[in-house]
Design a protein around this motif. Structure first.
Motif, PDB file in Angstrom:
ATOM      1  N   ALA A  61       0.834  -1.205   0.000  1.00  0.00           N
ATOM      2  CA  ALA A  61       0.000   0.000   0.000  1.00  0.00           C
ATOM      3  C   ALA A  61       0.867   1.252   0.000  1.00  0.00           C
ATOM      4  O   ALA A  61       0.596   2.217  -0.739  1.00  0.00           O
ATOM      5  N   ALA A  62       1.910   1.260   0.809  1.00  0.00           N
ATOM      6  CA  ALA A  62       2.812   2.420   0.840  1.00  0.00           C
ATOM      7  C   ALA A  62       3.490   2.608  -0.514  1.00  0.00           C
ATOM      8  O   ALA A  62       3.624   3.735  -1.010  1.00  0.00           O
ATOM      9  N   ALA A  63       3.901   1.510  -1.130  1.00  0.00           N
ATOM     10  CA  ALA A  63       4.575   1.587  -2.426  1.00  0.00           C
ATOM     11  C   ALA A  63       3.645   2.080  -3.528  1.00  0.00           C
ATOM     12  O   ALA A  63       4.103   2.637  -4.527  1.00  0.00           O
ATOM     13  N   ALA A  64       2.335   1.887  -3.359  1.00  0.00           N
ATOM     14  CA  ALA A  64       1.367   2.279  -4.388  1.00  0.00           C
ATOM     15  C   ALA A  64       1.054   3.771  -4.380  1.00  0.00           C
ATOM     16  O   ALA A  64       0.415   4.268  -5.310  1.00  0.00           O
ATOM     17  N   LEU A  65       1.457   4.494  -3.341  1.00  0.00           N
ATOM     18  CA  LEU A  65       1.224   5.938  -3.304  1.00  0.00           C
ATOM     19  C   LEU A  65       2.049   6.629  -4.378  1.00  0.00           C
ATOM     20  O   LEU A  65       3.110   6.142  -4.775  1.00  0.00           O
ATOM     21  N   PRO A  66       1.603   7.790  -4.859  1.00  0.00           N
ATOM     22  CA  PRO A  66       2.352   8.497  -5.909  1.00  0.00           C
ATOM     23  C   PRO A  66       3.687   9.016  -5.382  1.00  0.00           C
ATOM     24  O   PRO A  66       3.880   9.173  -4.172  1.00  0.00           O
ATOM     25  N   ASP A  67       4.600   9.274  -6.291  1.00  0.00           N
ATOM     26  CA  ASP A  67       5.904   9.813  -5.894  1.00  0.00           C
ATOM     27  C   ASP A  67       5.804  11.284  -5.502  1.00  0.00           C
ATOM     28  O   ASP A  67       6.513  11.742  -4.604  1.00  0.00           O
ATOM     29  N   SER A  68       4.932  12.030  -6.174  1.00  0.00           N
ATOM     30  CA  SER A  68       4.789  13.448  -5.856  1.00  0.00           C
ATOM     31  C   SER A  68       3.969  13.616  -4.583  1.00  0.00           C
ATOM     32  O   SER A  68       3.145  12.770  -4.231  1.00  0.00           O
ATOM     33  N   ARG A  69       4.171  14.718  -3.893  1.00  0.00           N
ATOM     34  CA  ARG A  69       3.518  14.976  -2.617  1.00  0.00           C
ATOM     35  C   ARG A  69       1.992  14.966  -2.773  1.00  0.00           C
ATOM     36  O   ARG A  69       1.441  15.529  -3.727  1.00  0.00           O
ATOM     37  N   ALA A  70       1.318  14.328  -1.812  1.00  0.00           N
ATOM     38  CA  ALA A  70      -0.141  14.269  -1.839  1.00  0.00           C
ATOM     39  C   ALA A  70      -0.656  14.270  -0.409  1.00  0.00           C
ATOM     40  O   ALA A  70       0.081  13.981   0.555  1.00  0.00           O
ATOM     41  N   SER A  71      -1.920  14.629  -0.254  1.00  0.00           N
ATOM     42  CA  SER A  71      -2.586  14.579   1.046  1.00  0.00           C
ATOM     43  C   SER A  71      -3.276  13.218   1.161  1.00  0.00           C
ATOM     44  O   SER A  71      -4.167  12.906   0.373  1.00  0.00           O
TER      45      SER A  71
END
Length: 249
Positions: free
Chosen positions: A119-129
């Protein structure tokens, strides 16, 4: 004489405890000990771990437990595996009371993953809320994605600093409403949600809110467990215990 052990900590377990108390069944309610202020129960309560499979097997024999109902969280895999093994070892009947998982419907933007690390790896590379709706025991892998602004919601305040440089904690106990979740997500400008597929109605509002807002949800699928007798309702669990119960007012 019947003496049941409820492995609890969920809303379903609480409803089962109330039904068992009304039926006059001798039973013990067990909390895992992770919540500092657990809900009161109408049954004798024990709290804390059993000491693995052997410890649980010893408890079942020492306390003359005749039936075990595993009503723990669907992601409490270690406890469920221990219950399966200990009940097999002691020839104690075991039933799992487990809510059905949520199904993906039209409009859902789910990214299904196998575990928290994925799940952590699936987050985008650019900053997001990001709204992390996964419980305080599973936050550590997100320390590898420190660029995001995280909103977390716990039943109890965290006892230690979180491994996230930009994190805001909401301390609140469900159930939550669709209106409340929409307001929270809009106010905090949530862009991504990470959730476990726990099922049920008490925590579903965040999934419905994500659909309304068109937000992507990284959905962690349930852990695989051995086959065992399983029901989805308190009434079915009471029938398994040999008692019919009216769950109305």
């Amino acid at each position: 004489m019947m003496r049941a052990l409820i492995l609890g900590g969920t809303a379903d377990a609480n409803l089962l405890a109330a039904a068992i108390a009304r039926a006059g069944i001798d039973a013990v309610y067990s909390y895992g000990g992770r919540t500092r202020a657990p809900a009161d129960q109408p049954l004798p309560v024990r709290s804390g771990g059993f000491g693995g499979v052997s410890g649980l097997a010893d408890y079942l024999q020492r306390e003359a437990i005749t039936h075990v109902v595993d009503a723990t969280h669907p992601f409490a895999a270690e406890m469920s595996r221990n219950a399966i093994a200990a009940c097999a070892q002691t020839a104690t009947p075991l039933l799992t009371l487990e809510r059905a998982p949520w199904d993906k419907t039209s409009g859902d933007r789910w990214i299904e993953v196998a575990d928290v690390v994925s799940a952590a790896a699936a987050l985008p590379d650019s900053r997001a809320s990001v709204f992390l709706a996964i419980g305080r025991q599973h936050v550590a892998p997100f320390g590898a994605r420190p660029q995001h602004a995280y909103t977390l919601r716990f039943v109890d305040p965290p006892e230690q600093a979180l491994p996230l440089p930009d994190a805001d904690v909401i301390v609140s106990r469900g159930p939550f409403t669709l209106e409340g979740e929409l307001a929270m997500m809009r106010t905090r400008r949530i862009e991504w949600i990470v959730a476990r597929n726990s099922g049920g109605t008490g925590a579903r509002a965040k999934i419905d809110a994500a659909r309304v807002l068109g937000l992507p949800v990284i959905m962690i699928t349930r852990p695989l467990l051995p086959e065992r007798p399983r029901v989805e309702s308190v009434s079915e669990a009471m029938q398994w215990l040999g008692h019919r119960t009216c769950l109305g007012a």
